[in-house]
Design a protein around this motif. Structure first.
Motif, mmCIF file in Angstrom:
data_model
loop_
_atom_site.group_PDB
_atom_site.id
_atom_site.type_symbol
_atom_site.label_atom_id
_atom_site.label_comp_id
_atom_site.label_asym_id
_atom_site.label_seq_id
_atom_site.Cartn_x
_atom_site.Cartn_y
_atom_site.Cartn_z
ATOM 1 N N GLU A 53 0.821 -1.207 0.000
ATOM 2 C CA GLU A 53 0.000 0.000 0.000
ATOM 3 C C GLU A 53 0.856 1.258 0.000
ATOM 4 N N ASN A 54 2.081 1.156 0.511
ATOM 5 C CA ASN A 54 2.972 2.312 0.577
ATOM 6 C C ASN A 54 3.805 2.505 -0.687
ATOM 7 N N LEU A 55 3.690 1.582 -1.646
ATOM 8 C CA LEU A 55 4.382 1.766 -2.916
ATOM 9 C C LEU A 55 3.726 2.894 -3.705
ATOM 10 N N PRO A 56 4.466 3.537 -4.611
ATOM 11 C CA PRO A 56 3.831 4.508 -5.507
ATOM 12 C C PRO A 56 2.686 3.851 -6.264
ATOM 13 N N SER A 57 1.684 4.618 -6.608
ATOM 14 C CA SER A 57 0.495 4.061 -7.257
ATOM 15 C C SER A 57 0.544 4.114 -8.775
ATOM 16 N N ASP A 58 1.580 4.743 -9.345
ATOM 17 C CA ASP A 58 1.639 4.778 -10.802
ATOM 18 C C ASP A 58 2.067 3.417 -11.334
ATOM 19 N N ILE A 59 1.534 3.054 -12.476
ATOM 20 C CA ILE A 59 1.734 1.724 -13.036
ATOM 21 C C ILE A 59 3.206 1.440 -13.320
ATOM 22 N N GLU A 60 3.924 2.414 -13.838
ATOM 23 C CA GLU A 60 5.336 2.202 -14.165
ATOM 24 C C GLU A 60 6.142 1.823 -12.927
ATOM 25 N N SER A 61 5.904 2.491 -11.806
ATOM 26 C CA SER A 61 6.644 2.173 -10.576
ATOM 27 C C SER A 61 6.304 0.779 -10.069
ATOM 28 N N ILE A 62 5.041 0.401 -10.165
ATOM 29 C CA ILE A 62 4.641 -0.929 -9.709
ATOM 30 C C ILE A 62 5.255 -1.997 -10.610
ATOM 31 N N ASN A 68 11.850 -6.198 -10.358
ATOM 32 C CA ASN A 68 12.964 -6.364 -9.424
ATOM 33 C C ASN A 68 12.860 -7.675 -8.645
ATOM 34 N N LEU A 69 11.652 -8.246 -8.588
ATOM 35 C CA LEU A 69 11.431 -9.469 -7.807
ATOM 36 C C LEU A 69 11.351 -10.726 -8.666
ATOM 37 N N LEU A 70 10.988 -10.578 -9.944
ATOM 38 C CA LEU A 70 10.745 -11.736 -10.804
ATOM 39 C C LEU A 70 11.705 -11.763 -11.983
ATOM 40 N N ILE A 71 11.987 -12.963 -12.468
ATOM 41 C CA ILE A 71 12.780 -13.142 -13.686
ATOM 42 C C ILE A 71 12.095 -14.205 -14.535
ATOM 43 N N HIS A 72 11.966 -13.920 -15.825
ATOM 44 C CA HIS A 72 11.234 -14.848 -16.684
ATOM 45 C C HIS A 72 12.053 -16.106 -16.946
ATOM 46 N N ALA A 73 11.367 -17.243 -16.908
ATOM 47 C CA ALA A 73 12.024 -18.544 -17.023
ATOM 48 C C ALA A 73 12.746 -18.739 -18.350
ATOM 49 N N TYR A 74 12.343 -17.995 -19.393
ATOM 50 C CA TYR A 74 12.962 -18.183 -20.704
ATOM 51 C C TYR A 74 14.056 -17.156 -21.001
ATOM 52 N N TRP A 75 14.396 -16.306 -19.996
ATOM 53 C CA TRP A 75 15.318 -15.205 -20.268
ATOM 54 C C TRP A 75 16.573 -15.248 -19.396
ATOM 55 N N PHE A 76 16.882 -16.384 -18.794
ATOM 56 C CA PHE A 76 18.029 -16.468 -17.891
ATOM 57 C C PHE A 76 19.326 -15.993 -18.549
ATOM 58 N N GLU A 77 19.606 -16.522 -19.727
ATOM 59 C CA GLU A 77 20.881 -16.226 -20.379
ATOM 60 C C GLU A 77 21.042 -14.732 -20.632
ATOM 61 N N ARG A 78 19.965 -14.078 -20.976
ATOM 62 C CA ARG A 78 20.056 -12.643 -21.269
ATOM 63 C C ARG A 78 20.376 -11.833 -20.022
ATOM 64 N N THR A 113 11.643 -4.029 -1.407
ATOM 65 C CA THR A 113 11.831 -2.839 -2.232
ATOM 66 C C THR A 113 13.298 -2.572 -2.572
ATOM 67 N N SER A 114 14.215 -3.323 -1.974
ATOM 68 C CA SER A 114 15.640 -3.109 -2.252
ATOM 69 C C SER A 114 16.032 -3.740 -3.580
#
Length: 327
Positions: A53-62, A68-78, A113-114
């Motif tokens: 709830e304390n995160l910025p509410s704009d879509i780009e920030s979210i 920052n938390l997720l990585i796509h399973a097909y993009w490891f090498e990149r 958030t880090s």
């Protein structure tokens, strides 16, 4: 082989199906966006709500928070990293957003958030990026929902199986599409020339629309799919998943095992099934929430059995084992 059910999963399953389904009709028939501004059992942020709830509410920030938390399973090498198969299967199978956040806390920085290294992110697919964006928006009281369909921008001359998030824009008075997966690396690699937080509808084809396009011979159904899976049978699965998403049951991309979706690729049985799918596709194409809700509750070919549990659905590990030639 199917997964064994964790005790907590049973409680969630009961809430997800019995409890939630019994109030769907009342909520959906209210015909307002408040329905999508509250959490489903899958998007309930639970103990993480105050942080989000304390995160910025704009879509780009979210979206940046999500990337920052997720990585796509097909993009490891990149990203210059790799994960062992056991970690991949475990993290890709996370169904609930609260479990994804808990897993993220256990890797790298406990503070969500880090900034974190790619190796400390959660192995995910497009559904998970969209689920996180949707969950955070709902935690902030902003109407949001997952949509299942096909992207035109992930591969050239192909309609790639994909999930995105729609959110309600008060300023524009309409539903807006956003793809939280498209970070700077994705945008540069794929040469994305549109705003991932508000992109044209022709960039993403809803599953129901894809079915209609192919049934009218305007496109080749073999161009719709992923990793060698394609065709009308594949599109059928996405239509059903999109209808569930419209009722706030955000399935995993490989959930199967009931009705006419017994397998990941379940051939279309006959003309009656084709006619049924023609009808169901309209609900997806028009984003008809009451009709989707009615179908999920009463259409025996797609409704979940009374004794259904998500542990009965094959896992991503099962899917990979069965279809090694594709994956």
């Amino acid at each position: 082989m199917v997964q064994q059910e964790h005790p907590a999963e049973g409680a969630r399953r009961a809430a997800a199906y019995a409890g939630v389904m019994c109030i769907h009709k009342f909520q959906v028939n209210a015909m307002n966006n408040n329905y999508f501004s509250t959490a489903s059992v899958f998007t309930d942020t639970a103990n993480f709500r105050s942080i989000l709830e304390n995160l910025p509410s704009d879509i780009e920030s979210i979206c940046q928070f999500t990337q920052n938390l997720l990585i796509h399973a097909y993009w490891f090498e990149r990203y210059g990293c790799d994960f062992d198969e056991a970690t991949q299967f475990k993290e890709m199978q996370l169904r609930y957003i609260s479990d994804i956040f808990e897993r993220a806390e256990s890797k790298g920085e406990k503070d969500l958030t880090s900034p974190r290294k790619a190796q400390n992110r959660i192995v995910s697919i497009c559904r998970d990026f969209s689920l996180m964006l949707c969950s955070i928006l709902r935690a902030k009281g902003i109407p949001a929902r997952l949509r299942c369909g096909f992207a035109t921008y992930l591969r050239s001359n192909h309609f790639e199986d994909h999930w995105i998030c729609e959110f309600w824009s008060e300023r524009k008075s309409k539903w807006v599409m956003a793809d939280a997966q498209l970070d700077s690396l994705h945008r540069d690699t794929l040469k994305i020339d549109f705003d991932p937080c508000d992109f044209p509808q022709d960039k993403f084809i809803l599953a129901g629309k894809a079915w209609e396009i192919c049934r009218s011979d305007k496109e080749n159904p073999e161009l719709f799919g992923i990793n060698g899976f394609s065709g009308l049978a594949f599109i059928k699965g996405n239509v059903i998943r999109d209808l569930f998403a419209l009722t706030k049951i955000e399935l995993l991309a490989w959930d199967t095992g009931w009705g006419i979706l017994q397998e990941y690729i379940t051939p279309i049985a006959d003309e009656n099934e084709l006619s049924l799918m023609d009808e169901l596709a309209v609900h997806s194409s028009l984003s008809d929430v009451p009709a989707a809700n009615e179908a999920i509750e009463s259409c025996k070919q797609i409704t979940l059995p009374d004794d259904w549990g998500w542990f009965k659905s094959p896992s991503i590990k099962d899917l990979y084992s069965k279809h090694r030639e594709y994956t």
